[in-house]
Design an enzyme around this catalytic site. Structure first.
Site, short mmCIF file in Angstrom:
data_model
loop_
_atom_site.label_atom_id
_atom_site.label_comp_id
_atom_site.label_asym_id
_atom_site.label_seq_id
_atom_site.Cartn_x
_atom_site.Cartn_y
_atom_site.Cartn_z
N SER A 142 0.86 -1.18 0.00
CA SER A 142 0.00 0.00 0.00
C SER A 142 0.89 1.23 0.00
O SER A 142 2.04 1.16 0.44
CB SER A 142 -0.89 0.01 1.24
OG SER A 142 -1.49 1.28 1.45
N TYR A 155 -2.63 -0.48 10.20
CA TYR A 155 -2.62 -0.86 8.79
C TYR A 155 -1.28 -0.50 8.15
O TYR A 155 -0.67 -1.32 7.43
CB TYR A 155 -3.76 -0.14 8.07
CG TYR A 155 -3.86 -0.46 6.59
CD1 TYR A 155 -4.38 -1.67 6.17
CD2 TYR A 155 -3.44 0.45 5.63
CE1 TYR A 155 -4.48 -1.98 4.82
CE2 TYR A 155 -3.54 0.16 4.28
CZ TYR A 155 -4.05 -1.05 3.88
OH TYR A 155 -4.15 -1.34 2.54
#
Length: 258
Positions: A142, A155
């Site tokens: 990501s 995350y």
């Protein structure tokens, strides 16, 4: 055919929805036998039905990627009849919160899926790749693995680990004919995004969707198919000189913000 995967067997974790589904269907269209691993049986079977309707070749395995024994058993079952050529570690979960409102249970849950799940997949695949002297791994990281994103503490931690695991595996196994890269998307329009908006902003969903889209300099969210096309390239023979690299696909988010 350019970017053909004909004759190759690809394992896609989290292949039942969103980016994983787009990767699975794209790979099947390019001739791969696609093995879909997903915890959600309904989603996994739906992706299988879509691929088979398009005359593609596929199988579904219900799988908790955090369960090492289960992952290894599934890989062994697949490898009995189909040499494994490609692994896409796409399965992952999200979390919203800074360090103060991220409890230890949240941290463990994200670690088990986003880090241990990727570890389990690579650890199961690499022995087969070593025997074959070839294999391709693509991990889904990501943009949160390389830039600061507000309220994404846990995350970001897990996706940073995915990035560095990718580099480590690429370095350790380059002489074994194994390529390992990762893709780092920005915000992509998936069912998760729609569900998140509906749950947290039920009275102004359209406005929030527009606001989230505008956080990307290009003016919109990415499409799952766009991520899938990059994954297809990285897993094809045309990308045979690429390993140990992170590929942001972010509508300009990293370089054009700030």
């Amino acid at each position: 055919m350019v970017f053909s995967l004909k004759g190759k067997t690809a394992i896609v974790t989290g292949g039942g929805s969103g980016i994983g589904k787009a990767i699975a269907t794209t790979f099947a269209k390019q001739g791969a036998y696609v093995c879909i691993l997903d915890f959600n049986v309904e989603n996994g079977n739906a992706t299988v039905s879509e691929i088979e309707k398009d005359k593609g070749s596929t199988s579904f395995y219900q799988c908790d990627v955090a369960n090492q024994e289960q992952v290894e058993d599934i890989f062994n079952e697949i490898a009995k009849n189909n040499p494994i050529d490609i692994l896409v570690n796409n399965a992952g979960i999200a979390h919203v919160g800074n360090i103060e409102n991220t409890n230890s249970e949240d941290l463990d849950r994200l670690y088990n899926v986003n880090i241990k799940g990727v570890y389990n997949g690579m650890r199961a695949a690499i022995p087969y790749f070593k025997k074959q002297k070839k294999g391709v791994i693509v991990n889904m990281a990501s943009i949160a693995s390389s830039v600061g994103i507000s309220d994404r503490f846990a995350y970001s931690m897990t996706k940073g680990a995915v990035l560095t695991m990718t580099y480590s595996v690429a370095k350790d196994y380059v002489a074994e004919g194994i390529r390992c890269n990762c893709i780092s998307p920005a915000r992509v329009h998936t069912p998760f995004v729609d569900g998140f908006i509906a749950k947290n902003y039920p009275d102004n969903q359209a406005e929030m969707f527009e606001n989230l889209s505008k956080t990307q300099p290009i003016g919109r969210m990415g499409k799952p198919e766009e991520i899938a096309h990059l994954a297809l390239y990285l897993c094809s023979d045309e990308a045979s000189f690429i390993t140990g690299t992170d590929f942001p696909i972010d509508g300009g988010f990293i370089k054009l913000n700030g």
